[in-house]
Write a protein that holds these residues in place. Structure first.
Motif, short mmCIF file in Angstrom:
data_model
loop_
_atom_site.label_atom_id
_atom_site.label_comp_id
_atom_site.label_asym_id
_atom_site.label_seq_id
_atom_site.Cartn_x
_atom_site.Cartn_y
_atom_site.Cartn_z
N SER A 126 0.85 -1.19 0.00
CA SER A 126 0.00 0.00 0.00
C SER A 126 0.89 1.24 0.00
O SER A 126 1.68 1.45 0.92
CB SER A 126 -0.89 -0.01 1.25
N LEU A 127 0.78 2.05 -1.06
CA LEU A 127 1.56 3.29 -1.14
C LEU A 127 0.80 4.45 -0.51
O LEU A 127 1.40 5.35 0.06
CB LEU A 127 1.91 3.59 -2.60
N ASP A 128 -0.51 4.45 -0.66
CA ASP A 128 -1.41 5.38 0.01
C ASP A 128 -2.80 4.77 -0.03
O ASP A 128 -2.95 3.61 -0.42
CB ASP A 128 -1.35 6.80 -0.61
N THR A 129 -3.82 5.50 0.35
CA THR A 129 -5.15 4.91 0.47
C THR A 129 -5.71 4.40 -0.86
O THR A 129 -6.57 3.53 -0.86
CB THR A 129 -6.16 5.91 1.08
N GLU A 130 -5.22 4.91 -1.99
CA GLU A 130 -5.77 4.50 -3.28
C GLU A 130 -4.74 3.97 -4.26
O GLU A 130 -5.08 3.68 -5.40
CB GLU A 130 -6.53 5.68 -3.90
N THR A 131 -3.50 3.84 -3.85
CA THR A 131 -2.44 3.38 -4.75
C THR A 131 -1.72 2.19 -4.15
O THR A 131 -1.39 2.18 -2.96
CB THR A 131 -1.43 4.52 -5.02
N ARG A 132 -1.50 1.19 -5.00
CA ARG A 132 -0.80 -0.01 -4.57
C ARG A 132 0.36 -0.27 -5.52
O ARG A 132 0.38 0.16 -6.66
CB ARG A 132 -1.72 -1.25 -4.61
N LYS A 133 1.31 -1.04 -5.03
CA LYS A 133 2.41 -1.51 -5.85
C LYS A 133 2.41 -3.02 -5.75
O LYS A 133 2.36 -3.58 -4.65
CB LYS A 133 3.74 -0.95 -5.35
N ILE A 134 2.43 -3.69 -6.91
CA ILE A 134 2.51 -5.14 -6.89
C ILE A 134 3.79 -5.59 -7.59
O ILE A 134 4.24 -4.95 -8.54
CB ILE A 134 1.29 -5.83 -7.52
N THR A 135 4.32 -6.67 -7.10
CA THR A 135 5.44 -7.35 -7.74
C THR A 135 4.96 -8.77 -7.97
O THR A 135 4.55 -9.46 -7.03
CB THR A 135 6.68 -7.35 -6.84
N PHE A 136 4.97 -9.19 -9.23
CA PHE A 136 4.46 -10.50 -9.62
C PHE A 136 5.59 -11.32 -10.18
O PHE A 136 6.16 -10.98 -11.20
CB PHE A 136 3.33 -10.33 -10.66
N ASN A 137 5.94 -12.39 -9.48
CA ASN A 137 7.03 -13.27 -9.91
C ASN A 137 6.45 -14.55 -10.47
O ASN A 137 5.69 -15.24 -9.78
CB ASN A 137 7.96 -13.59 -8.73
#
Length: 139
Positions: A126-137
């Motif tokens: 969770s970067l902020d309330t409306e932004t996410r970062k995903i890493t998909f391996n």
């Protein structure tokens, strides 16, 4: 190709579609802090696979089963699992051998069981309330 990506919650369906299109295994392990959005992303994935049911976290039941267009999805939440023996007791091996979609939250609780399983790993932050970062391996 989806590897690492930031996204706004309004783009969740697009991200879920990319995950399904690039997955090399029907077993996906979801890593992330409490409240990062693992269950929310799983809801989007299950919906894209054709589920008409309400999708919720199986925190207390450990596993929820959903009918989809072509089979089933097993959604596990191992947060409250006491140990790997508990997973063996409810038959995790049968689920893993099923050839169905399997989404696992808190997979570190059963890491020895999953060590030889073909699976994809997805980390969500969770970067902020409306932004996410995903890493998909992909394995």
């Amino acid at each position: 190709m989806l590897n690492t990506r930031e996204y706004h919650i309004n783009d969740l369906e697009v991200v879920a579609k990319q995950i399904l299109e690039t997955a090399t295994s029907k077993t996906i392990l979801f890593y992330g802090d409490m409240g990062a959005g693992k269950t929310t992303l799983i809801k989007a994935l299950v919906k894209l696979l054709g589920c008409k049911d309400d999708v919720s976290s199986p925190t207390f039941s450990i596993v929820n089963e959903y009918s989809i267009n072509e089979g089933l999805v097993y959604h596990f939440d191992f947060y409250r699992l006491k140990d790997e023996e508990e997973a063996y007791n409810f038959g995790i091996e049968d689920y893993l051998d099923s050839k169905e979609w399997i989404f696992i939250e808190w997979p570190d609780q059963v890491k020895n069981i999953l060590s030889n399983e073909p699976c994809n790993r997805l980390k969500i932050e969770s970067l902020d309330t409306e932004t996410r970062k995903i890493t998909f391996n992909k394995n």
